[in-house]
Design a protein around this motif. Structure first.
Motif, PDB file in Angstrom:
ATOM      1  N   LEU B  29       0.824  -1.142  -0.035  1.00 36.48           N
ATOM      2  CA  LEU B  29       0.068  -0.188   0.042  1.00 36.48           C
ATOM      3  C   LEU B  29       0.652   1.203  -0.033  1.00 36.48           C
ATOM      4  CD1 LEU B  29      -2.939   1.305   0.312  1.00 36.48           C
ATOM      5  CD2 LEU B  29      -2.374   1.307   2.699  1.00 36.48           C
ATOM      6  N   VAL B  37      -6.761   7.902   3.060  1.00 32.10           N
ATOM      7  CA  VAL B  37      -7.201   6.492   2.586  1.00 32.10           C
ATOM      8  C   VAL B  37      -7.850   5.880   3.672  1.00 32.10           C
ATOM      9  CG1 VAL B  37      -6.050   4.638   2.072  1.00 32.10           C
ATOM     10  CG2 VAL B  37      -4.977   6.502   1.176  1.00 32.10           C
ATOM     11  N   LEU B  39      -9.408   1.912   4.682  1.00 32.18           N
ATOM     12  CA  LEU B  39      -9.010   0.642   4.618  1.00 32.18           C
ATOM     13  C   LEU B  39     -10.470   0.009   4.931  1.00 32.18           C
ATOM     14  CD1 LEU B  39      -5.913   0.318   6.677  1.00 32.18           C
ATOM     15  CD2 LEU B  39      -6.059   0.462   4.226  1.00 32.18           C
ATOM     16  N   LYS B  47      -7.793  -5.517   8.644  1.00 36.04           N
ATOM     17  CA  LYS B  47      -7.454  -4.157   8.437  1.00 36.04           C
ATOM     18  C   LYS B  47      -6.983  -3.572   9.879  1.00 36.04           C
ATOM     19  CE  LYS B  47     -12.608  -3.172   8.697  1.00 36.04           C
ATOM     20  NZ  LYS B  47     -12.946  -4.008   9.402  1.00 36.04           N
ATOM     21  N   ARG B 207      -8.960   8.114  -1.428  1.00 37.18           N
ATOM     22  CA  ARG B 207      -8.866   6.741  -2.178  1.00 37.18           C
ATOM     23  C   ARG B 207      -9.347   5.688  -1.126  1.00 37.18           C
ATOM     24  NH1 ARG B 207      -3.593   4.797  -4.332  1.00 37.18           N
ATOM     25  NH2 ARG B 207      -2.807   5.863  -2.498  1.00 37.18           N
ATOM     26  N   ALA B 209      -8.941   1.641  -0.039  1.00 33.81           N
ATOM     27  CA  ALA B 209      -8.445   0.392  -0.230  1.00 33.81           C
ATOM     28  C   ALA B 209      -9.392  -0.798   0.197  1.00 33.81           C
ATOM     29  CB  ALA B 209      -7.106   0.467   0.310  1.00 33.81           C
ATOM     30  N   MET B 211     -10.233  -4.196   1.421  1.00 35.60           N
ATOM     31  CA  MET B 211      -9.277  -5.474   1.930  1.00 35.60           C
ATOM     32  C   MET B 211     -10.214  -6.662   1.973  1.00 35.60           C
ATOM     33  SD  MET B 211      -6.807  -4.074   4.979  1.00 35.60           S
ATOM     34  CE  MET B 211      -5.823  -5.579   5.126  1.00 35.60           C
ATOM     35  N   ILE B 216      -4.965  -6.588   0.309  1.00 37.82           N
ATOM     36  CA  ILE B 216      -5.851  -5.407  -0.588  1.00 37.82           C
ATOM     37  C   ILE B 216      -6.226  -5.995  -2.036  1.00 37.82           C
ATOM     38  CG2 ILE B 216      -5.691  -3.083  -1.344  1.00 37.82           C
ATOM     39  CD1 ILE B 216      -3.967  -2.448   0.960  1.00 37.82           C
ATOM     40  N   GLN B 218      -8.314  -3.834  -4.161  1.00 34.55           N
ATOM     41  CA  GLN B 218      -8.260  -2.953  -5.151  1.00 34.55           C
ATOM     42  C   GLN B 218      -8.065  -1.669  -4.349  1.00 34.55           C
ATOM     43  OE1 GLN B 218     -11.971  -2.787  -7.539  1.00 34.55           O
ATOM     44  NE2 GLN B 218     -11.119  -1.095  -8.688  1.00 34.55           N
ATOM     45  N   THR B 219      -7.243  -0.783  -4.847  1.00 33.51           N
ATOM     46  CA  THR B 219      -7.051   0.713  -4.112  1.00 33.51           C
ATOM     47  C   THR B 219      -7.381   1.592  -5.298  1.00 33.51           C
ATOM     48  OG1 THR B 219      -5.042  -0.186  -3.127  1.00 33.51           O
ATOM     49  CG2 THR B 219      -5.451   2.115  -2.840  1.00 33.51           C
ATOM     50  N   ASP B 220      -8.551   2.458  -5.113  1.00 28.38           N
ATOM     51  CA  ASP B 220      -8.766   3.312  -6.511  1.00 28.38           C
ATOM     52  C   ASP B 220      -9.557   4.404  -5.616  1.00 28.38           C
ATOM     53  OD1 ASP B 220      -8.368   3.232  -8.969  1.00 28.38           O
ATOM     54  OD2 ASP B 220      -9.314   1.126  -9.096  1.00 28.38           O
TER      55      ASP B 220
END
Lengths: 530, 341
Positions: B29, B37, B39, B47, B207, B209, B211, B216, B218-220
């Motif tokens: 990450l 961010v 989680l 997380k 963003r 993330a 989990m 993780i 997908q982080t977007d």
């Protein structure tokens, strides 16, 4: 739950403490098999078996009666419309401030010619008062002064138990006694059996009351034998030690603790109407208080007043003066307070090992400390006394020293502080610790600024319990205290044995008053934190 | 109140286990300085463990963590009390024996300016009047703000928050969420927060993330996550979906709604995943209305088509009732679809 491992230094401390706490018991066992005489032939003679059966008989009787009395009082004061409930709740634990031997002496002397009750009886024309001796006397006195060990935990449990449980049973068609048996009893069984165990252990380790009642139990036999016939005393001690251990183990295995219902919300209290049972209930509660507190207090006051008046009229002078009372009181207080502090120092690292780190060494030490609760004081005293005689230079150094006395007290009573200290440690949540760490506090600052202040009320209560118990202790004080270090209990006991009743009365009042004040400040005022 | 320079966090190939039980595996990450961010994941996905590893409350089994370019775990070890990372715990963990002001002062080491900084932190969180109160006498929202003030007072380079809103009443939660969101935006602080609530993650996170099982997935940005999830599980976790069986071929998928545009590389049997607002209803058709749930600002209508179920978001005045016959149409540009494995 904290995942980090316990610091190594703490584990070492834990191991050392485990050894120290186990030492008196282990030494006793070792001496049994090395004292020369054939231990097995001594173990099973009439000399040992008869006191053993007396101990068993007395302990069973006292446990049974204290369990019934304590539970009845707890139920009456928490679940019924008994008048003056709040007052009873405050006063019913008070008899704990009496060492049982003072209670025993009060009953014996009061019924003797010249005693309060004897005078009272003869004034109404009864010239033969019953004599309170032996099994009956010991049973009565121990029940009257031990029932709070059952009353306190059971009352606490009943207050915590949601009334909706009982009401559900009643709505489902159970009668009140049936509800008590099927719903309440299973829920209080944990507290009830723990309290009864305390009574049982107290009874088998009691020395003062049985000595004054001339009832030859194991403890009394040990005391008579330890100077003249050490091997016999060792054999008796071994029997007592094994018996105490077995009882604790049995309670642990039999009492499969049921899942207990808890409620933290203030729930509506259930209150049953006593109606026609009100008068008998008042007699039971009032009678208990009268015999376990008012009567012995009256006796002590009577003796003290007698003594003072007699001296003023120029009769036989008191064998003690103010300075002697002050000396004994100061000795008792200082020894007890030091014991309380040392016990906390011993118990807190163990509680941290168990409560915070779930450490294996910690759990081992914890169970050793808890096990010492079953070791009667007279055994600890005997063991340490004989060890100092044999231990060469170290023994000479420690014999008749304050250090050995404090050590004996701590081994005897630190287990009382263990449970509360463990609760205190767990009140410091891991999150509090972690947040202090992220705010830049190192381990020492975390201990000083978070652990200690948060645990303080619990630790004070834990230390307080140790102090109070130490103040009342008799056999260790008699056998281990340094020469020229009289405590209140040894002075009182000595005065009774020599029939200096007035002196005993005065010092007993000082003891009771001091421990009542301390109980209030250290334990009762903080009872919410327990 | 000013903050210290925001610091970034870089996590490489992190693995962690409790008693040989792996909790995180191969987790990477990267959090930019000043970024917020979230989680997001179901309970037990690891997380909170990740957050504790960043704070230094746990040591990773394998892998490294850099904070502001400095290696703090993996090879080197910087204990939590020297990481200059602020943390707000789920239960706030206020020191019960200290007043509000002393709680906030706890992490400030320079005694010369302590009072000024405490006052500033209290004012920033609208706590100026409560400095002398004990934590137990405060409401939940107030305790939350004390915890934030305390974490921010030492001016950390990174702020970590563990389920910061979960202990608040529903009514208070929305309000506090906006307050915290505004605070992060104003301070420009790097913040990483754990949540299991998709709304919270989308609203407060620059963003997100996602989990799952210690990794993780997908982080977007919230928009990209909602519209282009990497798999069906993620699509379902960040919002409501309907799933239809389909057959994909050169950019279209055949399903019970007809022929829908999908990614061109998909081939063969697929699951077509549709958001409720990508669908609309018209009277008369092959589908049947099963349930109508009215939300005020819109209406969710459950529809059955053959043996498949669809959820359609309609306006607040949708005229349908249970049992109506309707026709469902796809109104989006391109539908998400995933090949069956």
């Amino acid at each position: 739950m904290n995942q980090t491992r316990a610091p190594r230094e703490l584990q070492v401390i834990g191991l050392v403490f485990a050894l120290a706490f186990a030492f008196p018991g282990l030494y006793l066992i070792w001496r049994n098999f090395t004292s020369g005489a054939d231990p097995l032939s001594l173990l099973f003679t009439n000399q040992t078996l008869q006191p053993f059966w007396r101990t068993v008989r007395l302990a069973m009787l006292v446990s049974l009666s204290a369990a019934c009395l304590g539970t009845a009082l707890a139920w009456l004061t928490t679940r019924t419309d008994l008048p003056f409930r709040k007052l009873w709740r405050v006063v019913l634990p008070i008899p704990l401030v009496f060492p049982t031997f003072i209670g025993a002496a009060a009953f014996i002397r009061t019924l003797n010619p010249g005693g309060l009750a004897n005078d009272l009886f003869s004034s109404i024309g009864v010239n033969r008062t019953p004599e309170l001796r032996g099994l009956l006397g010991a049973w009565l006195v121990l029940t009257l002064f031990c029932y709070p060990y059952v009353y306190l935990p059971v009352a606490a449990r009943l207050r915590q138990l949601p009334g909706s449980l009982e009401q559900s049973a009643l709505v489902l068609g159970d009668s009140l006694p049936r509800t008590f048996r099927r719903v309440v009893l299973p829920q209080i069984s944990g507290s009830l059996s723990a309290g009864t165990l305390l009574v049982f252990l107290y009874t088998i380790s009691d020395f003062g009351a049985v000595q004054l009642m001339r009832y030859d139990t194991l403890t009394r036999a040990i005391e008579t034998n330890y100077l003249a016939r050490p091997p016999t005393a060792f054999a008796l001690s071994l029997i007592l030690l094994v018996f105490a251990g077995l009882v604790v183990a049995a309670e642990r295995s039999v009492n499969r603790r049921l899942p207990e219902v808890k409620t933290h919300r203030a729930h509506e209290a259930v209150e049953y109407e006593l109606s026609r049972w009100k008068t008998p209930a008042i007699f039971l509660v009032g009678g208990t208080f009268a015999f376990s507190f008012l009567a012995p207090m009256a006796a002590l006051l009577d003796w003290a007043a007698d003594g003072v008046l007699r001296t003023q009229r120029g009769g036989r002078p008191l064998t003690i003066d103010t300075s002697k009372v002050v000396e004994a009181a100061a000795n008792t207080l200082s020894a007890s307070v030091i014991t309380g502090i040392v016990a906390l120092i011993a118990v807190v690292p163990i509680a941290i090992l168990v409560g915070r780190y779930r450490d294996r060494i910690g759990r081992f030490t914890h169970s050793v400390v808890i096990a010492t609760f079953a070791v009667p004081g007279i055994l600890i005293a005997l063991s340490l006394r004989f060890w100092t005689l044999r231990a060469g230079f170290l023994g000479d150094l420690l014999q008749n020293s304050m250090a050995i006395l404090i050590f004996a007290y701590v081994v005897r009573f630190a287990s009382l502080a263990m449970g509360i200290a463990l609760v205190a440690v767990t009140t410091v949540s891991d999150d509090l610790h972690d947040v202090a760490a992220t705010l830049g506090a190192d381990r020492w600052r975390r201990f000083r600024s978070v652990d200690l202040p948060v645990m303080r009320p619990g630790l004070l209560a834990a230390g307080g319990l140790v102090v109070l118990s130490t103040m009342k202790e008799l056999p260790i004080s008699l056998i281990v205290a340094p020469i020229g270090f009289p405590t209140l209990t040894t002075r009182i006991f000595g005065s009774f044995e020599e029939a200096f009743v007035a002196e005993a009365g005065i010092m007993a009042l000082v003891l009771v008053f001091t421990s009542a004040v301390l109980t209030w400040f250290l334990v009762l005022r903080r009872v919410d934190h327990l | 109140m000013t903050t210290a320079a925001a610091r970034g966090v870089t996590i490489d190939d992190l693995e962690h286990s409790y008693d040989q039980e792996p909790v995180l595996h191969g987790l990477c990450l990267n959090v930019e300085p000043g970024e917020s961010v979230a989680l997001l994941g179901p309970s037990g996905c690891g997380k909170t463990t990740l957050l504790r590893l960043i704070a230094g409350l746990e040591k990773p089994t394998v892998g490294s963590i850099h904070i502001g370019g400095e290696l703090v775990a993996g090879g080197a070890w910087v204990p939590p009390d020297r990481r200059r990372v602020g943390m707000v715990f789920q239960d706030w963990a206020l020191f019960p024996h200290l007043s509000v002001a002393n709680n906030v002062a706890y992490g400030i080491t320079k005694s010369a300016t302590r009072d000024i900084e405490v006052t500033a932190a209290l004012e920033m969180m609208n706590l100026a009047d409560l400095g002398d109160r004990m934590p137990a006498t405060l409401s939940g929202g107030q305790q939350q703000r004390v915890a934030l003030a305390r974490a921010l007072a030492p001016r950390p380079g990174v702020l970590l928050l563990d389920e910061p809103f979960s202990n608040l009443d529903t009514s208070l939660r929305t309000e506090v969420r906006t307050e915290v969101h505004r605070l992060f935006a104003d301070l420009g602080i790097t913040s990483i927060f754990v949540t299991h609530d998709q709304d919270e993650a989308f609203i407060v996170g620059d963003r997100v993330a996602v989990m799952r099982d210690g990794q993780i997935v997908q982080t977007d940005s919230p928009q990209a996550l909602y519209h282009h999830p990497v798999d069906r599980w993620t699509a379902e976790f960040v919002g409501t979906i309907s799933v239809l069986a389909g057959d994909a071929h050169s950019g279209t998928a055949q399903c019970s709604l007809g022929s829908l545009a999908v990614e061109p590389q998909l081939r063969g049997p697929v699951e077509v995943v549709l958001r409720p607002e990508q669908l609309s209803l018209e009277p008369q058709g092959a589908a049947t209305v099963q349930l109508v749930e009215y939300y005020g600002h819109d209406t969710m209508i459950f529809v059955s088509l053959g043996d498949e179920q669809l959820r359609v978001r309609c306006g607040p005045t949708a005229p349908y009732v249970r049992g109506d016959r309707v026709r469902v149409t796809f109104t989006g540009d391109i539908a998400s679809a995933f090949e069956l494995t």
